[in-house]
Scaffold this motif. Structure first.
Motif, PDB file in Angstrom:
ATOM      1  N   CYS A  21     -80.520 -16.311 -89.360  1.00 21.16           N
ATOM      2  CA  CYS A  21     -79.488 -17.274 -88.982  1.00 21.16           C
ATOM      3  C   CYS A  21     -78.948 -17.919 -90.250  1.00 21.16           C
ATOM      4  CB  CYS A  21     -80.040 -18.342 -88.036  1.00 21.16           C
ATOM      5  SG  CYS A  21     -81.252 -19.446 -88.793  1.00 21.16           S
ATOM      6  N   TYR A  22     -78.028 -18.849 -90.086  1.00 20.07           N
ATOM      7  CA  TYR A  22     -77.460 -19.559 -91.226  1.00 20.07           C
ATOM      8  C   TYR A  22     -78.577 -20.287 -91.989  1.00 20.07           C
ATOM      9  CZ  TYR A  22     -74.184 -22.160 -94.055  1.00 20.07           C
ATOM     10  OH  TYR A  22     -73.496 -22.658 -95.116  1.00 20.07           O
ATOM     11  N   ALA A  30     -76.024 -12.409 -81.908  1.00 27.92           N
ATOM     12  CA  ALA A  30     -75.604 -13.749 -82.311  1.00 27.92           C
ATOM     13  C   ALA A  30     -75.648 -13.832 -83.829  1.00 27.92           C
ATOM     14  CB  ALA A  30     -76.522 -14.809 -81.687  1.00 27.92           C
ATOM     15  N   ILE A  31     -74.720 -14.588 -84.394  1.00 27.40           N
ATOM     16  CA  ILE A  31     -74.633 -14.698 -85.846  1.00 27.40           C
ATOM     17  C   ILE A  31     -74.450 -16.150 -86.262  1.00 27.40           C
ATOM     18  CG2 ILE A  31     -72.149 -14.167 -85.771  1.00 27.40           C
ATOM     19  CD1 ILE A  31     -72.511 -12.731 -88.525  1.00 27.40           C
ATOM     20  N   CYS A  32     -74.938 -16.478 -87.459  1.00 35.33           N
ATOM     21  CA  CYS A  32     -74.752 -17.768 -88.119  1.00 35.33           C
ATOM     22  C   CYS A  32     -75.549 -18.865 -87.417  1.00 35.33           C
ATOM     23  CB  CYS A  32     -73.268 -18.088 -88.234  1.00 35.33           C
ATOM     24  SG  CYS A  32     -72.906 -19.427 -89.387  1.00 35.33           S
ATOM     25  N   ALA A  33     -74.902 -19.837 -86.835  1.00 37.25           N
ATOM     26  CA  ALA A  33     -75.586 -20.924 -86.140  1.00 37.25           C
ATOM     27  C   ALA A  33     -76.055 -20.508 -84.750  1.00 37.25           C
ATOM     28  CB  ALA A  33     -74.670 -22.140 -86.035  1.00 37.25           C
ATOM     29  N   ALA A  44     -84.609 -13.834 -94.369  1.00 35.24           N
ATOM     30  CA  ALA A  44     -83.457 -14.191 -95.211  1.00 35.24           C
ATOM     31  C   ALA A  44     -82.707 -12.926 -95.590  1.00 35.24           C
ATOM     32  CB  ALA A  44     -83.921 -14.953 -96.444  1.00 35.24           C
ATOM     33  N   VAL A  45     -82.171 -12.248 -94.587  1.00 40.12           N
ATOM     34  CA  VAL A  45     -81.442 -10.991 -94.764  1.00 40.12           C
ATOM     35  C   VAL A  45     -80.135 -11.064 -93.979  1.00 40.12           C
ATOM     36  CG1 VAL A  45     -83.545  -9.622 -95.146  1.00 40.12           C
ATOM     37  CG2 VAL A  45     -82.664  -9.902 -92.819  1.00 40.12           C
ATOM     38  N   PRO A  46     -79.168 -10.181 -94.279  1.00 42.21           N
ATOM     39  CA  PRO A  46     -77.875 -10.243 -93.583  1.00 42.21           C
ATOM     40  C   PRO A  46     -77.940 -10.029 -92.070  1.00 42.21           C
ATOM     41  CG  PRO A  46     -77.674  -8.949 -95.587  1.00 42.21           C
ATOM     42  CD  PRO A  46     -79.138  -9.209 -95.375  1.00 42.21           C
ATOM     43  N   ILE A  64     -82.070  -7.567 -79.256  1.00 46.80           N
ATOM     44  CA  ILE A  64     -81.469  -8.752 -79.871  1.00 46.80           C
ATOM     45  C   ILE A  64     -81.109  -8.452 -81.318  1.00 46.80           C
ATOM     46  CG2 ILE A  64     -81.832 -11.148 -80.563  1.00 46.80           C
ATOM     47  CD1 ILE A  64     -83.507 -11.531 -78.068  1.00 46.80           C
ATOM     48  N   ILE A  65     -79.846  -8.716 -81.660  1.00 47.54           N
ATOM     49  CA  ILE A  65     -79.353  -8.501 -83.022  1.00 47.54           C
ATOM     50  C   ILE A  65     -78.841  -9.841 -83.538  1.00 47.54           C
ATOM     51  CG2 ILE A  65     -77.713  -7.252 -84.478  1.00 47.54           C
ATOM     52  CD1 ILE A  65     -77.660  -5.102 -82.178  1.00 47.54           C
ATOM     53  N   THR A  66     -79.340 -10.246 -84.702  1.00 46.41           N
ATOM     54  CA  THR A  66     -78.906 -11.511 -85.283  1.00 46.41           C
ATOM     55  C   THR A  66     -78.311 -11.280 -86.666  1.00 46.41           C
ATOM     56  OG1 THR A  66     -81.175 -11.920 -86.078  1.00 46.41           O
ATOM     57  CG2 THR A  66     -80.522 -12.972 -83.997  1.00 46.41           C
ATOM     58  N   GLY A  67     -77.326 -12.103 -87.004  1.00 47.04           N
ATOM     59  CA  GLY A  67     -76.678 -12.032 -88.307  1.00 47.04           C
ATOM     60  C   GLY A  67     -76.759 -13.377 -88.993  1.00 47.04           C
TER      61      GLY A  67
END
Length: 182
Positions: A120-121, A98-101, A135-137, A144-147
């Motif tokens: 997250c965002y 999941a990425i951003c929000a 606070a990383v990309p 679980i992988i988050t962007g």
């Protein structure tokens, strides 16, 4: 199979960059039109989804990808179909990305980030209940992988490639598109 969920208002860069890089790396990827066959992103770009929810087969799923964007994330989160696919991932040890929000609203809202590192965002960290917000990309924590956001879509996509296709394939794709990793 990697399934990328698309709902009206999704962030185009966060959805299509992973599709592109994963396909370059040799992964099988299908976009799922949660809100219809043609799904319009947050910037007004219509995308024809590969399949509709009724064509989704969780048994062949290696990874589920949840792009961010507004109102796309809220539309994904409102879908019982999406929640069922997420439950399948968790119960069957599949990758969940999941990425951003989406890490905050969806994964955090479901309590799936408790005790894990995640991103997250910026400004949405409170929604990642019990997570160690980074606070990383991109953060890969087990399955679980988050962007972080649209600007981190390449790092996120490369991490997805590494998970599904292996580190060598991810590095090769990153080099081919001139993306510095490290």
């Amino acid at each position: 199979m990697v399934y990328v969920m698309l709902a009206e208002g999704f962030e185009e860069v966060e959805a299509l960059t992973p599709v592109d890089l994963l396909r370059r790396a040799g992964a099988q990827v299908k976009t799922v039109g949660v809100t219809g066959k043609t799904v319009t992103g947050a910037r007004g770009i219509p995308v024809a989804a590969d399949i509709l929810p009724e064509e989704f087969t969780p048994e062949d799923m290696e990874m589920l990808v949840l792009p961010g964007g507004m109102p796309g994330t809220k539309n994904l989160n409102a879908s019982e179909f999406v929640h069922g696919a997420i439950r399948y991932c968790v119960e069957n040890d599949r990758y969940l990305a999941a990425i951003c929000a989406a890490p905050s609203i969806i994964l955090g809202g479901l309590g799936l980030l408790e005790g894990k590192r995640a991103t997250c965002y910026p400004g949405m960290e409170d929604g990642m209940k019990g997570a160690a917000a980074m606070a990383v990309p991109c953060v890969a924590e087990g399955k679980i992988i988050t962007g972080r956001a649209a600007g981190a879509a390449m790092d996120f996509a490369v991490a997805l490639c590494a998970a599904v296709c292996g580190g060598a394939a991810a590095e090769k794709v990153a080099r081919e598109v001139c993306h510095a990793i490290g």
